[in-house]
Motif scaffolding. Sequence first.
Motif, PDB file in Angstrom:
ATOM      1  N   PRO A  72      -4.283 -34.529 -36.852  1.00  0.00           N
ATOM      2  CA  PRO A  72      -5.559 -33.827 -37.040  1.00  0.00           C
ATOM      3  C   PRO A  72      -6.734 -34.689 -36.590  1.00  0.00           C
ATOM      4  O   PRO A  72      -6.720 -35.914 -36.740  1.00  0.00           O
ATOM      5  CB  PRO A  72      -5.611 -33.578 -38.552  1.00  0.00           C
ATOM      6  N   ASP A 102     -11.315 -24.044 -35.514  1.00  0.00           N
ATOM      7  CA  ASP A 102     -11.223 -24.719 -36.807  1.00  0.00           C
ATOM      8  C   ASP A 102     -11.416 -26.234 -36.717  1.00  0.00           C
ATOM      9  O   ASP A 102     -11.549 -26.895 -37.742  1.00  0.00           O
ATOM     10  CB  ASP A 102      -9.874 -24.418 -37.468  1.00  0.00           C
ATOM     11  N   TYR A 155     -12.079 -32.263 -43.574  1.00  0.00           N
ATOM     12  CA  TYR A 155     -11.171 -31.462 -42.759  1.00  0.00           C
ATOM     13  C   TYR A 155      -9.723 -31.696 -43.190  1.00  0.00           C
ATOM     14  O   TYR A 155      -8.939 -30.739 -43.336  1.00  0.00           O
ATOM     15  CB  TYR A 155     -11.363 -31.810 -41.287  1.00  0.00           C
ATOM     16  N   LEU A 156      -9.360 -32.954 -43.419  1.00  0.00           N
ATOM     17  CA  LEU A 156      -8.008 -33.267 -43.867  1.00  0.00           C
ATOM     18  C   LEU A 156      -7.728 -32.619 -45.221  1.00  0.00           C
ATOM     19  O   LEU A 156      -6.628 -32.110 -45.472  1.00  0.00           O
ATOM     20  CB  LEU A 156      -7.807 -34.783 -43.954  1.00  0.00           C
ATOM     21  N   THR A 201      -9.109 -29.894 -46.337  1.00  0.00           N
ATOM     22  CA  THR A 201      -8.953 -28.462 -46.090  1.00  0.00           C
ATOM     23  C   THR A 201      -7.542 -28.139 -45.610  1.00  0.00           C
ATOM     24  O   THR A 201      -6.935 -27.145 -46.032  1.00  0.00           O
ATOM     25  CB  THR A 201      -9.973 -27.984 -45.035  1.00  0.00           C
ATOM     26  N   LEU A 202      -7.007 -28.984 -44.741  1.00  0.00           N
ATOM     27  CA  LEU A 202      -5.663 -28.749 -44.215  1.00  0.00           C
ATOM     28  C   LEU A 202      -4.600 -28.833 -45.307  1.00  0.00           C
ATOM     29  O   LEU A 202      -3.591 -28.123 -45.259  1.00  0.00           O
ATOM     30  CB  LEU A 202      -5.345 -29.751 -43.105  1.00  0.00           C
ATOM     31  N   THR A 203      -4.825 -29.704 -46.286  1.00  0.00           N
ATOM     32  CA  THR A 203      -3.828 -29.867 -47.350  1.00  0.00           C
ATOM     33  C   THR A 203      -3.921 -28.771 -48.399  1.00  0.00           C
ATOM     34  O   THR A 203      -2.967 -28.546 -49.146  1.00  0.00           O
ATOM     35  CB  THR A 203      -3.977 -31.226 -48.048  1.00  0.00           C
ATOM     36  N   THR A 206      -5.005 -25.541 -47.643  1.00  0.00           N
ATOM     37  CA  THR A 206      -4.866 -24.219 -47.034  1.00  0.00           C
ATOM     38  C   THR A 206      -3.399 -23.803 -47.029  1.00  0.00           C
ATOM     39  O   THR A 206      -2.541 -24.523 -46.513  1.00  0.00           O
ATOM     40  CB  THR A 206      -5.398 -24.210 -45.592  1.00  0.00           C
TER      41      THR A 206
END
Length: 208
Positions: A143, A171, A195-196, A198-200, A202
Amino acid sequence: MDCKISEPVVGPRSEDYLPASVSTAVKVVIVGGFGVGKTTLVGSVSEIRPLTTEETMTQAGVGVDDVAGVERKTETTVAMDFGRISLSDELVLYLFGTPGQQRFWFLWNGLFEGALGAVVLIDSRRLDDSFDVIGRLEERGLPFVVAINAFPDAPSYPMSELRAAMDLPDDVPMVDCDARNRASSRDALLTLMRYLYTLTTTTPEQPR
């Protein structure tokens, strides 16, 4: 025979030690093309004395390194830059700046090991230099966020145009950044951490 030391031996400073409260350490890589400001960013934001591996550019690089747009650059990173920044009492980031010249890209694989994410530093005058960089991150599945470094003579483009030129997914966050400024560089790193997170958090859509 007595031996005199001309300079005192200097040990670690108090700020070089991690506070006892730190519970999480995250590895982040700072990537980008040649001369985009990676060493500057690491140096401006690091709370410890940054480790740099800059060497003077010589005639040996003529015809090998593409210096278009950075003709006045006299030094270049040949291995990595390293710094550290605490984002809170519990969270610390270890920063690894990659060399920008393609002949040193073989070092990237080692620097990417264990990294949770990357900040891609961009010079809007030389967008082409970012394509291979972003491609390598996408191939690796690492990412990343994109930070547009503020150069005094760089033209200003809307973020939408830059995103389209780099063919970035909607995104992937993009931010303006001045690598010389500690607060601005810190904001770019905070953007990556958000951002990281958010990725975890989502939940991927389940196939129907």
